[in-house]
Design an enzyme around this catalytic site. Structure first.
Site: not given
Length: 395
Positions: A154, A97, A100
């Site tokens: 997230s 993640s 991102k």
């Protein structure tokens, strides 16, 4: 390997101490890893030759960094761009993640935070059990709310929506192309996104150095800093869908437990293991840490990052083993104008630099010039053969 631990042929930067290997991670705790693209010597040397090592590099005269169970990491200065140290800075890793952050760096300038958008079925098509905010299909939310859901919780559905909205007519596919183009423009030559959320996908890689570059771009944006440092927010209800409002909190524990924390991003997948990016400020000095492939043995990813930040703040100002390149620096043509980088996927890995550091090669230039010359000759011949027309022509 050379006696100093650097790859054979690599030149150590003045004042850099290179040793290896990085802190070992127990093999029993690590699942099979994706096979990375072939190593590109030019991409591995971005930021300085001392960074082209799979071992530990630090400024001479500084203390040895704490041993963390991660496959690679980098500590850098967000303002000066100095790389204070690292372990395998250009080793390929899987992002999870922390990807991102690339989505944020790419799309924040493109999207109006006040715009209200509707989430689609495709936005919510995420891997079961993966991180999500809890947005409703058909729900109407401000783009700012999507950003908060992305950075605090997230949210993978938020990532899909933001990539789709920023991708233009091609939607999600266009968003991914924009992310990869922006990574190249930043100088993150080892980064290739397959999913906007960081959920695992074939051919998706990055490096600790690239993550530091991407984080630097994010923290240069005041809107990002505000979103990323938000500790809690309310997701508005959707009366038409019988959905009530609810609270979310920031999952990045650095914000709560590390003095001067600015923010960052956590990540985990089975393939990537634990990944982390975090930033903090002490005495007017802002540092960022990026780590990949970490195992939680006695400390979580953010705690490993905090230990490395502690070490970084102990490194004297001006001591460095390399630097973070500036946006556009590696995509400039010899004339100084920006060049469009070739797609990473086309070559199965990062595009090469020529010896001067430009993202083109002499064989490619020769092919392009030959095509231009041939095209010009054909056009001239066609003009000579075309009958003359009197007066204006319409098409």
């Amino acid at each position: 390997m050379s006696p100093a631990g650097a790859p054979t042929g690599a030149l150590a930067a003045p004042g850099a101490v290179t040793t290896g290997p990085c802190a070992p991670v127990p093999s029993a705790s690590r699942p099979p890893r994706p096979v990375p693209p072939p190593a590109d010597p030019a991409a591995r040397a971005v930021g300085g030759p001392a960074l082209a090592t799979d071992g530990l590099v630090r400024p001479a005269g500084t203390s040895v960094p704490p041993a963390v169970p991660a496959t690679s990491w980098v500590v850098a200065d967000l303002d000066s761009g100095d790389v204070l140290g690292g372990c395998g800075p250009h080793e390929y890793g899987t992002p999870a993640s922390v990807q991102k952050l690339l989505l944020a760096a790419t799309m924040l300038p493109k999207l109006d935070p006040r715009q209200v958008v509707t989430l689609t079925h495709g936005d919510l098509d995420i891997e079961p059990g993966s991180s999500a905010v809890g947005f409703a299909e058909g729900g109407r939310y401000r783009i700012e709310t999507l950003w908060l859901g992305l950075l605090l919780k997230s949210g993978n559905e938020a990532a899909n929506a933001l990539a789709r909205l920023g991708g233009g007519p091609d939607g999600l596919a266009g968003g991914l192309r924009a992310m990869n183009a922006h990574a190249q423009q930043l100088g993150a030559l080892q980064t290739h996104a397959v999913t906007p959320s960081g959920l695992d996908g074939p051919g998706q890689f990055t490096s600790a150095y690239d993550l530091a570059l991407i984080a630097r771009a994010c923290f240069a944006d005041a809107t990002f800093r505000r979103y990323d440092a938000t500790r809690e927010t309310t997701i508005p209800g959707q009366p038409a869908l019988d959905e009530k409002s609810f609270e979310i909190q920031n999952d990045n524990q650095l914000l709560y437990r590390y003095p001067g924390a600015l923010g960052g991003k956590t990540g985990f997948t089975d393939l990537a293991r634990h990944t982390y990016v975090g930033a903090a400020e002490h005495d007017g000095r802002r540092l960022v840490v990026a780590l990949l492939g970490a195992e939680v043995l006695d400390k979580r990813g953010w705690e490993q990052g905090a230990d490395l930040l502690d070490w970084g703040f102990g490194v004297p100002r001006g001591a460095a083993v390399g630097r973070l390149v500036n946006p556009g620096e590696l995509t400039a043509t010899p004339s100084g104008s920006a060049a469009t980088p070739p797609p990473l996927a086309a070559a199965g890995g990062p595009a090469r630099l020529d010896p001067a550091g430009h993202r083109w090669s002499r064989p490619l230039v020769a092919v392009v010039l030959s095509a231009v010359v041939a095209g010009a000759a054909g056009l001239l011949l066609a003009l000579r053969r075309r009958p003359r027309h009197v007066g204006p022509r319409q098409r």
